[in-house]
Enzyme design. Structure first.
Site, short mmCIF file in Angstrom:
data_model
loop_
_atom_site.label_atom_id
_atom_site.label_comp_id
_atom_site.label_asym_id
_atom_site.label_seq_id
_atom_site.Cartn_x
_atom_site.Cartn_y
_atom_site.Cartn_z
N ARG A 1 33.93 -29.98 -60.37
CA ARG A 1 33.86 -28.82 -59.47
C ARG A 1 34.29 -27.56 -60.20
O ARG A 1 35.05 -27.62 -61.18
CB ARG A 1 34.83 -29.02 -58.28
CG ARG A 1 34.38 -30.12 -57.35
CD ARG A 1 35.48 -30.49 -56.39
NE ARG A 1 35.96 -29.33 -55.64
CZ ARG A 1 37.04 -29.32 -54.88
NH1 ARG A 1 37.77 -30.40 -54.78
NH2 ARG A 1 37.41 -28.24 -54.25
N TYR B 1 52.02 -21.41 -58.08
CA TYR B 1 50.85 -21.43 -58.98
C TYR B 1 51.16 -20.64 -60.27
O TYR B 1 50.88 -21.10 -61.38
CB TYR B 1 49.67 -20.81 -58.23
CG TYR B 1 48.34 -20.86 -58.96
CD1 TYR B 1 47.54 -22.01 -58.93
CD2 TYR B 1 47.86 -19.75 -59.64
CE1 TYR B 1 46.31 -22.04 -59.56
CE2 TYR B 1 46.64 -19.77 -60.28
CZ TYR B 1 45.86 -20.92 -60.25
OH TYR B 1 44.64 -20.95 -60.88
N ALA C 1 54.05 -20.03 -61.62
CA ALA C 1 55.02 -20.77 -62.44
C ALA C 1 54.33 -21.91 -63.18
O ALA C 1 54.58 -22.15 -64.37
CB ALA C 1 56.15 -21.31 -61.56
N LYS D 1 51.16 -22.12 -64.06
CA LYS D 1 50.23 -21.61 -65.08
C LYS D 1 50.99 -20.96 -66.24
O LYS D 1 50.56 -21.04 -67.39
CB LYS D 1 49.23 -20.64 -64.44
CG LYS D 1 48.30 -21.30 -63.42
CD LYS D 1 47.45 -22.38 -64.06
CE LYS D 1 46.37 -22.92 -63.15
NZ LYS D 1 45.52 -23.93 -63.81
N1 CAA Z 1 51.45 -6.96 -52.11
C1 CAA Z 1 52.71 -6.85 -51.64
N2 CAA Z 1 53.15 -7.49 -50.53
C2 CAA Z 1 52.26 -8.25 -49.87
C3 CAA Z 1 50.93 -8.41 -50.28
C4 CAA Z 1 50.53 -7.73 -51.46
N3 CAA Z 1 49.29 -7.82 -51.96
N4 CAA Z 1 50.32 -9.23 -49.42
C5 CAA Z 1 51.22 -9.58 -48.48
N5 CAA Z 1 52.41 -8.99 -48.76
C6 CAA Z 1 53.64 -9.09 -48.01
C7 CAA Z 1 53.47 -8.52 -46.62
O1 CAA Z 1 53.67 -7.14 -46.64
C8 CAA Z 1 54.53 -9.26 -45.85
O2 CAA Z 1 55.80 -8.67 -46.11
P1 CAA Z 1 56.84 -8.39 -44.91
O3 CAA Z 1 57.19 -9.75 -44.36
O4 CAA Z 1 57.98 -7.71 -45.59
O5 CAA Z 1 56.08 -7.54 -43.97
C9 CAA Z 1 54.56 -10.63 -46.49
O6 CAA Z 1 53.93 -10.48 -47.79
C10 CAA Z 1 53.76 -11.66 -45.71
O7 CAA Z 1 52.55 -11.07 -45.38
P2 CAA Z 1 51.49 -11.76 -44.42
O8 CAA Z 1 52.15 -12.27 -43.17
O9 CAA Z 1 50.27 -10.89 -44.31
O10 CAA Z 1 51.09 -12.91 -45.34
P3 CAA Z 1 50.64 -14.39 -45.12
O11 CAA Z 1 51.84 -15.25 -45.27
O12 CAA Z 1 49.76 -14.58 -43.95
O13 CAA Z 1 49.74 -14.52 -46.40
C11 CAA Z 1 49.28 -14.49 -48.71
C12 CAA Z 1 50.14 -13.94 -47.59
C13 CAA Z 1 49.45 -16.02 -48.83
C14 CAA Z 1 49.76 -13.88 -50.00
C15 CAA Z 1 47.79 -14.18 -48.42
O14 CAA Z 1 47.65 -12.78 -48.34
C16 CAA Z 1 46.88 -14.67 -49.53
O15 CAA Z 1 46.39 -15.78 -49.50
N6 CAA Z 1 46.63 -13.80 -50.52
C17 CAA Z 1 45.76 -14.14 -51.64
C18 CAA Z 1 46.53 -14.79 -52.75
C19 CAA Z 1 45.65 -14.89 -53.95
O16 CAA Z 1 45.24 -13.89 -54.53
N7 CAA Z 1 45.32 -16.12 -54.39
C20 CAA Z 1 44.47 -16.31 -55.52
C21 CAA Z 1 43.81 -17.65 -55.36
S1 CAA Z 1 42.57 -17.91 -56.61
C22 CAA Z 1 43.43 -18.39 -57.94
O17 CAA Z 1 44.62 -18.58 -57.92
C23 CAA Z 1 42.63 -18.63 -59.20
C24 CAA Z 1 43.19 -17.88 -60.31
O18 CAA Z 1 43.73 -18.48 -61.22
C25 CAA Z 1 43.05 -16.43 -60.37
#
Ligand code: CAA
Length: 246
Positions: free
Chosen positions: A14, A154, A156, A158
């Site tokens: 995959r 993740y 940590a 990587k």
């Molecule tokens: N920058 C700063 N703070 C952020 C933020 C950001 N980009 N996104 C969320 N926050 C903060 C919010 O402000 C909030 O803070 P407070 O509690 O102080 O208000 C807190 O984080 C929680 O926010 P949410 O309730 O909106 O967040 P959640 O728990 O529902 O989800 C998350 C948060 C898990 C990070 C979600 O936004 C997410 O999945 N983001 C994407 C993560 C990502 O980029 N993953 C990559 C996957 S692909 C991969 O990993 C492959 C690779 O190698 C590149």
């Protein structure tokens, strides 16, 4: 180019792993592609490549379980006689902010992404040392360099692969074995497509090239590192991320 050689690619049916499997197989290697769950899609991937004339087999096993890793390596050695290349690609995400991240969320990601590479390396190591040759490529991520909100586990895991790979490279440098890292950025796979749309849009804005990468753009770097001529490259990190870490 890789005729007569055997590669193991974990998570090889995959995403980025499937692209690596395809590229190595099309370059003449036999590829033993590992998968943990989803027997049907794994077998479908292998069948598609075989129909194209590639030599590929698929092997079920969990990289977070050392005995599974040893079983898979033994199976490959028994059926194909040798392992020239190990590509530790299997990886998972469980994205949550630290406040919501459970101990299990932490350990599950570390166990697959980091301990998985250790388990597979350990399982194949004595064979490679006995033959006096081998290539190991560990697939890390730009997130291991930069960190990311919601990815402490993740990131940590990587980042851990950088240190693990360099230690492996140092220990095996006088044994004909190289170990390198390929660190992709955001690549168009199911894993990245699962990121919430708004969050992904923000990521793409930050990528200098303003697009996701293609799995084949990562696979070609892995292939390069496995080529005979890459024998003086060890302990190196190759980034493939559209400029995201500049
Ligand atoms: N920058 C700063 N703070 C952020 C933020 C950001 N980009 N996104 C969320 N926050 C903060 C919010 O402000 C909030 O803070 P407070 O509690 O102080 O208000 C807190 O984080 C929680 O926010 P949410 O309730 O909106 O967040 P959640 O728990 O529902 O989800 C998350 C948060 C898990 C990070 C979600 O936004 C997410 O999945 N983001 C994407 C993560 C990502 O980029 N993953 C990559 C996957 S692909 C991969 O990993 C492959 C690779 O190698 C590149």
């Amino acid at each position: 180019m890789f005729e007569g050689r055997v590669a193991i690619v974990t998570g090889g049916t995959r995403g980025i792993g499937a692209a690596i499997t395809e590229m190595l197989a099309k370059s003449g290697a036999h590829v033993a592609a590992g998968y943990s769950k989803g027997k049907e899609p794994a077998e479908a991937c292998v069948a598609r490549l075989k129909a194209d004339g590639a030599s590929v087999s698929c092997h079920q096993g969990r990289v977070d379980d050392f005995s599974d890793c040893q079983r898979v390596v033994d199976e490959v050695l028994e059926r194909f006689g040798r392992v020239d290349y190990l590509v530790n690609n299997a990886g998972i995400t469980v994205d949550k902010t630290l406040r919501k991240m459970s101990n299990d969320d932490w350990h599950n990601v570390l166990n697959v992404n980091l301990s998985g590479a250790f388990h597979m390396t350990k399982a194949v190591l004595e064979h490679m040392i006995a033959r006096g040759s081998g290539r190991i490529v560990n697939i890390s991520s730009v997130i291991g360099e930069t960190g990311n909100v919601g990815q402490a586990n993740y990131a940590a895991s990587k980042a851990g692969l950088f240190g693990f790979t360099k230690s492996t490279a140092l220990e095996l440098a006088n044994k004909g074995i190289t170990a390198n890292v390929v660190a992709p950025g955001f690549i168009a796979t199911e894993m990245v497509k699962a990121v919430p749309e708004a969050a992904l849009a923000k990521v793409i804005e930050k990528i200098p090239q303003r697009r996701l990468g293609d799995p084949a753009e990562v696979a070609r770097v892995v292939k390069f590192l496995l080529e005979d001529g890459s024998s003086y490259i060890t302990g190196a990190v190759y980034t493939v991320n559209g400029g995201l870490d500049m």
